[in-house]
Write a protein that holds these residues in place. Structure first.
Motif, PDB file in Angstrom:
ATOM      1  N   VAL A 217     105.563 134.440  73.731  1.00  0.00           N
ATOM      2  CA  VAL A 217     104.495 134.187  74.710  1.00  0.00           C
ATOM      3  C   VAL A 217     104.406 135.355  75.695  1.00  0.00           C
ATOM      4  O   VAL A 217     103.310 135.829  76.007  1.00  0.00           O
ATOM      5  CB  VAL A 217     104.723 132.845  75.446  1.00  0.00           C
ATOM      6  N   ALA A 218     105.539 135.848  76.158  1.00  0.00           N
ATOM      7  CA  ALA A 218     105.539 136.978  77.087  1.00  0.00           C
ATOM      8  C   ALA A 218     104.967 138.235  76.420  1.00  0.00           C
ATOM      9  O   ALA A 218     104.182 138.964  77.034  1.00  0.00           O
ATOM     10  CB  ALA A 218     106.956 137.236  77.595  1.00  0.00           C
ATOM     11  N   ILE A 219     105.328 138.476  75.180  1.00  0.00           N
ATOM     12  CA  ILE A 219     104.822 139.645  74.453  1.00  0.00           C
ATOM     13  C   ILE A 219     103.318 139.529  74.237  1.00  0.00           C
ATOM     14  O   ILE A 219     102.576 140.506  74.422  1.00  0.00           O
ATOM     15  CB  ILE A 219     105.579 139.815  73.116  1.00  0.00           C
ATOM     16  N   ILE A 220     102.843 138.351  73.878  1.00  0.00           N
ATOM     17  CA  ILE A 220     101.401 138.144  73.677  1.00  0.00           C
ATOM     18  C   ILE A 220     100.642 138.418  74.968  1.00  0.00           C
ATOM     19  O   ILE A 220      99.576 139.031  74.959  1.00  0.00           O
ATOM     20  CB  ILE A 220     101.108 136.731  73.140  1.00  0.00           C
TER      21      ILE A 220
ATOM     22  N   GLY B  20     101.387 140.523  77.353  1.00  0.00           N
ATOM     23  CA  GLY B  20     101.266 141.976  77.489  1.00  0.00           C
ATOM     24  C   GLY B  20     100.281 142.572  76.502  1.00  0.00           C
ATOM     25  O   GLY B  20      99.519 143.483  76.842  1.00  0.00           O
ATOM     26  N   GLN B  21     100.274 142.060  75.286  1.00  0.00           N
ATOM     27  CA  GLN B  21      99.363 142.574  74.261  1.00  0.00           C
ATOM     28  C   GLN B  21      97.901 142.307  74.607  1.00  0.00           C
ATOM     29  O   GLN B  21      97.036 143.141  74.347  1.00  0.00           O
ATOM     30  CB  GLN B  21      99.697 141.969  72.886  1.00  0.00           C
TER      31      GLN B  21
ATOM     32  N   LYS C 211      92.718 146.587  77.951  1.00  0.00           N
ATOM     33  CA  LYS C 211      92.907 147.594  78.998  1.00  0.00           C
ATOM     34  C   LYS C 211      92.501 147.035  80.369  1.00  0.00           C
ATOM     35  O   LYS C 211      91.639 147.574  81.059  1.00  0.00           O
ATOM     36  CB  LYS C 211      92.138 148.875  78.671  1.00  0.00           C
ATOM     37  N   ALA C 212      93.142 145.949  80.714  1.00  0.00           N
ATOM     38  CA  ALA C 212      92.933 145.336  82.029  1.00  0.00           C
ATOM     39  C   ALA C 212      94.306 144.979  82.574  1.00  0.00           C
ATOM     40  O   ALA C 212      94.912 143.997  82.149  1.00  0.00           O
ATOM     41  CB  ALA C 212      92.052 144.097  81.913  1.00  0.00           C
TER      42      ALA C 212
ATOM     43  N   LEU D  50      98.470 131.623  79.146  1.00  0.00           N
ATOM     44  CA  LEU D  50      99.797 132.000  78.665  1.00  0.00           C
ATOM     45  C   LEU D  50     100.829 131.877  79.785  1.00  0.00           C
ATOM     46  O   LEU D  50     101.951 131.422  79.554  1.00  0.00           O
ATOM     47  CB  LEU D  50      99.774 133.417  78.103  1.00  0.00           C
ATOM     48  N   PHE D  51     100.457 132.268  81.007  1.00  0.00           N
ATOM     49  CA  PHE D  51     101.364 132.151  82.144  1.00  0.00           C
ATOM     50  C   PHE D  51     101.724 130.683  82.386  1.00  0.00           C
ATOM     51  O   PHE D  51     102.882 130.344  82.602  1.00  0.00           O
ATOM     52  CB  PHE D  51     100.731 132.764  83.399  1.00  0.00           C
ATOM     53  N   ARG D  52     100.722 129.825  82.329  1.00  0.00           N
ATOM     54  CA  ARG D  52     100.990 128.396  82.527  1.00  0.00           C
ATOM     55  C   ARG D  52     101.886 127.839  81.422  1.00  0.00           C
ATOM     56  O   ARG D  52     102.779 127.033  81.683  1.00  0.00           O
ATOM     57  CB  ARG D  52      99.673 127.623  82.590  1.00  0.00           C
TER      58      ARG D  52
END
Length: 157
Positions: free
Chosen positions: A31-34, A36-37, A43-44, A73-75
């Motif tokens: 989830v953390a990698i997604i 960032g991706q 590009k934001a 994703l954060f939630r």
């Protein structure tokens, strides 16, 4: 002669707990990698240093699609921390109570599958009540383990 095996590695329940816990931790990393991706692809970036490293300050910006995805994703990640961390404690202690390996495996499996479905429901924005049902189902083995821990430890309070 083979090296001696640590006692915990002989405990089938603990090994099952270790397997499912590792799956859940890996899911949290994914989830953390997604997250960032999603930011890289669009590009934001939320931080100026990330934007500078990836093309310039013009990419230090908000994108509605990115924000919606990242917030979901954060939630999901925050919800994982609120639920998986207690599971890690409960499962480790429960493993020490010498429960039936089959029953314990069912507890760990239900929790793991519930959390995976919960994350998928967040990520794919599945219709209600998919996410809340997955959450609730995953809580059942945690309540069961907590109750069994309390019953086993009440003579010592």
């Amino acid at each position: 002669q083979a090296a001696p095996t640590p006692k915990m590695m002989e405990n089938k329940v603990f090994m099952s707990f270790t397997f499912y816990s590792t799956i859940l931790i890996l899911k949290m990393y994914v989830v953390a990698i997604i997250t960032g991706q999603v930011r890289l692809r669009k590009k934001a970036f939320a931080n100026p240093e990330d934007a500078l490293r990836n093309g310039g300050l013009q990419y230090y910006r908000e994108d509605p699609d990115v924000e919606r995805n990242v917030i979901s994703l954060f939630r999901a990640h925050r919800n994982d921390m609120e639920n998986i961390f207690p599971f890690l404690f409960l499962g480790a202690i429960y493993s020490l109570l010498d429960p039936s390996p089959t029953v314990a495996r069912i507890h760990f499996f239900i929790f793991c599958v519930g959390r995976i479905i919960h994350t998928i429901a967040y990520f794919l924005r599945l219709k209600a009540p998919t996410r809340s049902v997955a959450y609730s189902v995953a809580q059942l083995p945690c309540f069961s383990m907590a109750l069994q821990i309390l019953l086993a430890t009440t003579p010592y309070w």
